[in-house]
Design a protein around this motif. Structure first.
Motif, short mmCIF file in Angstrom:
data_model
loop_
_atom_site.label_atom_id
_atom_site.label_comp_id
_atom_site.label_asym_id
_atom_site.label_seq_id
_atom_site.Cartn_x
_atom_site.Cartn_y
_atom_site.Cartn_z
N PHE A 101 2.84 6.11 24.24
CA PHE A 101 4.19 6.66 24.32
C PHE A 101 4.19 8.01 25.03
CE2 PHE A 101 4.68 3.51 21.08
CZ PHE A 101 5.96 3.04 21.27
N MET B 30 -4.37 2.59 12.39
CA MET B 30 -3.16 1.80 12.07
C MET B 30 -3.18 0.43 12.72
SD MET B 30 -0.66 2.73 10.12
CE MET B 30 0.99 2.36 10.72
N GLY B 31 -3.38 0.42 14.06
CA GLY B 31 -3.36 -0.84 14.78
C GLY B 31 -4.48 -1.75 14.34
N TYR C 274 0.39 0.38 23.73
CA TYR C 274 1.51 1.13 24.30
C TYR C 274 1.24 2.62 24.10
CZ TYR C 274 6.47 1.75 25.59
OH TYR C 274 7.65 2.09 26.22
N THR D 121 11.44 10.30 17.79
CA THR D 121 10.14 10.56 18.42
C THR D 121 9.39 9.26 18.70
OG1 THR D 121 9.10 10.81 16.26
CG2 THR D 121 9.87 12.83 17.32
N GLU D 122 10.11 8.15 18.69
CA GLU D 122 9.57 6.84 19.05
C GLU D 122 8.49 6.34 18.09
OE1 GLU D 122 8.51 7.56 23.23
OE2 GLU D 122 10.12 6.20 23.74
N GLN D 123 8.38 6.97 16.94
CA GLN D 123 7.35 6.49 16.00
C GLN D 123 7.68 5.09 15.48
OE1 GLN D 123 6.00 9.33 12.95
NE2 GLN D 123 6.92 10.95 14.16
N MET E 154 11.34 9.89 12.95
CA MET E 154 10.48 8.83 13.49
C MET E 154 11.18 8.05 14.57
SD MET E 154 8.50 7.37 10.13
CE MET E 154 7.34 6.42 11.09
N THR F 220 4.98 -1.62 18.23
CA THR F 220 3.93 -2.00 19.18
C THR F 220 2.60 -2.19 18.47
OG1 THR F 220 3.32 0.27 19.69
CG2 THR F 220 5.05 -0.71 21.02
N LEU F 221 2.43 -1.58 17.31
CA LEU F 221 1.20 -1.79 16.56
C LEU F 221 1.33 -2.99 15.64
CD1 LEU F 221 0.39 1.93 15.74
CD2 LEU F 221 -0.80 0.45 17.35
N ALA F 222 2.41 -3.77 15.87
CA ALA F 222 2.64 -5.03 15.16
C ALA F 222 3.00 -4.82 13.69
CB ALA F 222 1.46 -5.98 15.30
N TYR F 223 3.55 -3.65 13.34
CA TYR F 223 4.08 -3.45 12.00
C TYR F 223 5.59 -3.69 12.04
CZ TYR F 223 -0.21 -1.16 10.41
OH TYR F 223 -1.49 -0.90 10.05
N ARG G 144 -5.11 5.61 20.04
CA ARG G 144 -4.49 4.64 19.15
C ARG G 144 -4.18 3.34 19.90
NH1 ARG G 144 1.00 6.38 16.38
NH2 ARG G 144 1.83 5.80 18.42
N ALA H 148 6.58 2.85 18.04
CA ALA H 148 5.12 2.78 17.96
C ALA H 148 4.70 1.81 16.88
CB ALA H 148 4.55 4.17 17.70
N ALA I 6 4.10 9.80 20.05
CA ALA I 6 4.68 9.09 18.88
C ALA I 6 3.64 8.88 17.79
CB ALA I 6 5.31 7.76 19.30
N LEU I 7 2.85 9.92 17.53
CA LEU I 7 1.89 9.83 16.43
C LEU I 7 2.65 9.90 15.11
CD1 LEU I 7 -0.85 12.27 17.76
CD2 LEU I 7 -0.87 9.77 17.84
N PHE I 8 2.10 9.24 14.09
CA PHE I 8 2.76 9.28 12.78
C PHE I 8 2.43 10.62 12.12
CE2 PHE I 8 1.74 4.74 13.58
CZ PHE I 8 3.04 4.36 13.87
N ARG J 214 0.82 -1.21 0.00
CA ARG J 214 0.00 0.00 0.00
C ARG J 214 0.87 1.27 0.00
NH1 ARG J 214 -2.54 2.21 4.01
NH2 ARG J 214 -1.34 0.96 5.45
N ARG K 202 -5.93 -1.92 11.44
CA ARG K 202 -5.68 -2.51 10.12
C ARG K 202 -4.80 -3.74 10.24
NH1 ARG K 202 -4.37 2.81 7.26
NH2 ARG K 202 -6.43 3.68 6.86
#
Lengths: 259, 329, 249
Positions: free
Chosen positions: C85, C102-103, C83, A128-130, A125, A136-139, C151, A133, C89-91, A44, C105
């Motif tokens: 942050f 995001m999560g 988690y 800023t811990e992205q 990223m 943790t969102l399993a990506y 999130r 993140a 830690a937003l995109f 995507r 999906r």
């Protein structure tokens, strides 16, 4: 004695840093190849990255190619004055744009534009811990961030390079006709005289490798960013410097191996 | 990600792919409209031709060399080319490989056989293959010229031996002169060979004129053959006298300015002509002079060399453009 | 099942951050880990989701030892863990709604509409309904933090980790976030670990406390126990009296 050893110590340390860096980059590359199986994650994102790496870079690449073509034609005619027939302007513009300047100048321009952009974005990223993140969102971050960028580079840098070569040659052509009093037939004659299809293959091989180098080095420095905004700046600079150097080294490498 | 941007990515990629594809085809000289056909020609050797070189018919480019291979029997080289199929080739078409320019680019020219009847064409095994002849490289021209002068030297030497004890002292001295002049001529030719990389415009003109002279040479040869038959030695020696003085004038002229060069070149032509005719007479063993030369081999070889030179010179005359490109160096 | 941290050691170069830290967040409870800045609280939390690997010791989440999991198993586990942050830690490149989605999906098999619905619901929960189309740069610090929570909770995780959820926020927002944490725990039975040095917030949300000091667990107990604790380090921290702590070290 200390003073005598110092340069060697510096050299040794530099060599080790380089080796370690290349090793880590190689590991990132290997992980990227592995992460490519997460097609659902990166597919995507590929088109947007292709737009960023490729489409957005078209203007700067074409701008550079345009003036390179003009200058090549003018300098060729200046160099060839009298002794060599003018249709050699066509030979020089065509060959130089295809074999060297098209890929390399596009590569260098994109290492500044795309490489820096990637390093800054991923570096930000990171700090800023992205990236955490994402995890943790399993990506898988490499599949999400690196794979689409590297793929976009591999696909789009040759595309941009091809357009740049085309524009460069046409610019040289128009210059030859308008400013050098050459006929179009003369220029085309020169252009085709020594043309080999391999020239195009060579340019595309180079551009593909540059696309890979620019994006993977950008990602590498982005991923390894430490510290805040300063760290991001540092990574960005290093990404541009290192990928520019890598492009030139690779350029020589391909010339040695393929020509 | 808007649809428009996605479309833009597509457009850029398509543009690049089209550019690469059609650009390559165009630069390769593949015509997208005109249909093409393949011709094959057979040669004993192919010189410096390689795939991508032009194929010409009556001076017009009609295609490119595609492939070169040695035939299965190993005696012929087959050169395949793709040419436009809307050009009717003559029934007795032959293929001639020759340098297109002096950059090392060669070309294959398709012509009716009677255009260059003197060439020794390789006869192909297959009926639809064209007979081919590969013109010697231009560097062979100087080599041939060198060989001729060496032959002249040998002959002159023998003449010198034969006459040294004769009463006609002036003849002997003339022959010495001849020898000296011939050496100079030989020097000149080897100088040209050395300076081949830097050939000048004047040399071209000279070459062209020598070409013309060479044609005349054969005519003269025949004429003198007839008139000299059974003639007295004295007449032959008179001719030799004239030849020698001409040769001398020629070599002196070479040292002069380039303006004089053209004139001396012309004189050199006639000189060469006479030397040749004399040699021809000698070869036939006619006249007293002819008797002096007991070894027919030298003369035969010389005859062959002259013939080869003539072929080359004829080519120069017919296709001056091929050699005119010399001027770029 | 809960989260169990056992004898966790972690050093960064010569700097020892965790030196045998052990603590347990039991199923359904909210554990607050206290500790000064740089005491290794965030590091502990990152071990829980496998962002860091321990030098020694282990973290057990949902009955699985995190550091021994293969990458795929780790992703499976992370689907159960939210988690939050410290700086959200937003995109940056996405809108708020996309961030929250995001999560979903990745972690769920919901279709497009269900995701949109869930995103809307989560944003409403953190009082950000109508902000879905904004980008993170258009939000204030408090809004970003709330978006970060939205999130994290969107996938209805069983475990929620909060890294200083209330730091730097105004009292009203702070109270709101505390309520949110409580709701997650009370209504959804989420097991939570909250890292904070905001004592007001800590006492509002905590079922139990742990204090991380010099890389080890200095105290573990209920809010009542911590109030009654005589340990000068603990006292010094919760009362904000550095002189007590200095005496100790």
């Amino acid at each position: 004695m200390q003073l005598l050893l110092k340069p060697f110590a510096l050299l040794g340390r530099g060599g080790m840093t380089l080796a370690a860096g290349v090793g880590q980059w190689g590991r990132l590359t290997a992980e990227t190849v592995q992460a490519a199986r997460h097609v659902d994650v990166w597919l995507r994102l590929l088109i947007p990255q292709m737009a960023r790496v490729g489409v957005d870079s078209v203007p700067i690449a074409l701008f550079i190619a345009l003036f390179t073509g003009i200058v090549l034609a003018l300098q060729a005619s200046y160099t060839f004055t009298g002794a060599i027939p003018l249709y050699f302007v066509g030979v020089l513009v065509g060959k130089t744009m295809m074999l060297e300047l098209g890929p390399v100048l596009t590569g260098l321009a994109l290492s500044g534009r795309v490489g820096a952009n990637i390093a800054a974005e991923i570096g930000t990223m990171r700090v800023t811990e992205q990236i955490d993140a994402l995890e943790t969102l399993a990506y898988p971050p490499i599949a999400y961030l690196v794979v689409p960028r590297v793929l976009a580079g591999i696909i789009m840098v040759p595309v941009v390079t091809a357009l740049a070569i085309g524009v460069g040659i046409v610019a040289g052509w128009i210059t030859a006709i308008q400013l050098l009093d050459m006929s179009s037939a003369d220029f085309v004659n020169g252009l085709t005289l020594f043309f080999l299809p391999f020239d195009v293959t060579f340019a595309m091989i180079k551009a593909t490798s540059f696309g890979f180098i620019i994006t993977s080095i950008g990602c590498f420095f982005g991923f390894n960013t430490q510290g805040g905004a300063e760290g991001v700046g540092h990574s960005t600079t290093r990404a541009v410097v290192v990928s520019s150097m890598a492009i030139l080294v690779l350029d020589a490498f391909w010339a040695l191996v393929l020509l | 990600m808007s649809r428009a941007k996605e479309a833009l990515v597509g457009v850029v990629i398509v543009a690049a792919v089209l550019l690469v594809t059609f650009g390559t085809l165009w630069l390769q000289g593949v015509s997208l409209r005109a249909a093409e056909t393949e011709v094959t020609a057979a040669f004993t050797s192919v010189g410096l031709i390689r795939p991508g070189n032009n194929v010409k018919y009556r001076g017009v480019r009609i295609g490119r060399i595609r492939e070169i291979e040695v035939d299965p029997q190993g005696e012929l080289v087959l050169v395949r080319a793709r040419i436009q199929d809307d050009i009717p080739l003559p029934e007795d078409a032959v293929a001639i490989l020759s340098p297109e320019s002096l950059f090392g680019d060669w070309q294959m020219e398709i012509a009716p056989r009677d255009r260059f009847p003197a060439y020794r064409y390789s006869e192909p095994r297959e009926e639809d293959h064209l007979p081919g002849y590969s013109i010697p490289d231009i560097s062979q021209l100087t080599a041939t010229a060198d060989r001729i002068s060496a032959d002249i030297e040998i002959l002159t030497e023998r003449v010198g031996i034969a006459f040294s004890e004769e009463t006609a002292r002036n003849v002997a001295s003339l022959i010495e002169n001849t020898e000296e002049v011939t050496q100079r001529l030989s020097q000149l030719i080897s100088q040209q060979a050395d300076a081949f990389v830097g050939v000048t415009g004047e040399i071209q003109e000279t070459t062209a004129e020598i070409g013309e002279a060479a044609v005349g040479l054969r005519e003269t040869l025949d004429r003198i053959n007839a008139t000299l038959a059974r003639e007295e030695v004295g007449e032959a020696l008179n001719d030799l006298l004239a030849v020698t003085s001409n040769l001398r004038a020629f070599s002196e002229g070479v040292e002069g300015t380039s303006d004089q060069f053209r004139m001396t070149a012309a004189r050199a032509d006639s000189t060469l002509m006479r030397v040749s005719s004399l040699l021809a007479t000698v070869e036939e063993g006619e006249g007293t002079l002819g008797m002096l030369f007991r070894d027919p081999g030298v003369a035969t070889e010389m005859e062959g060399a002259l013939q080869e030179l003539q072929l080359l010179l004829e080519d120069v005359r017919l296709n001056p453009r091929r050699y005119l490109r010399l001027s770029i160096f | 099942m809960g989260i169990v941290i056992r004898d966790l050691h972690k050093s960064f170069g010569p700097k020892v951050v965790l030196d045998g830290f052990s603590v347990e967040a039991r199923d359904g409870e909210t554990l607050v880990i206290l500790g000064g800045s740089g005491s290794g609280k965030s590091v502990t939390l990152k071990h829980v989701v496998g962002l860091l690997t321990p030098d020694s010791g282990e973290v057990e989440v949902d009955g699985q030892i995190v550091s021994t999991l293969a990458r795929e198993e780790l992703f499976e586990l992370r689907r159960k863990v939210g988690y939050v942050f410290q700086f959200a830690a937003l995109f940056d490149s996405m809108t708020l709604a996309e961030n929250v989605a995001m999560g979903l999906r990745r972690k769920s098999d919901m279709d497009r509409e269900a995701i949109a619905e869930r995103v809307e619901e989560c944003l409403r929960l953190v009082d950000l309904d109508g902000y879905g189309e904004r980008t993170p740069s258009e939000l204030s610090g408090g809004q970003r933090k709330r978006a970060g929570i939205a999130r994290a909770i969107a996938t209805k995780p069983q475990y929620l980790l909060y890294d200083e959820p209330t730091t730097g926020l105004d009292p009203v927002t702070r109270a709101m976030i505390d309520q949110l944490i409580l709701r997650m725990s009370d209504e959804l039975g989420v097991t939570g670990i909250v890292i904070t040095h905001d004592m007001d917030s800590a006492f509002r949300v905590a079922d139990r406390f742990a204090m991380l000091h010099n890389g080890r667990c200095r105290f573990e107990g209920t809010p009542d126990e911590i109030r009654a604790c005589e340990d000068p380090v603990v006292r010094g921290f919760i009362e904000g009296r550095p002189e007590l702590m200095e005496k100790e070290s």
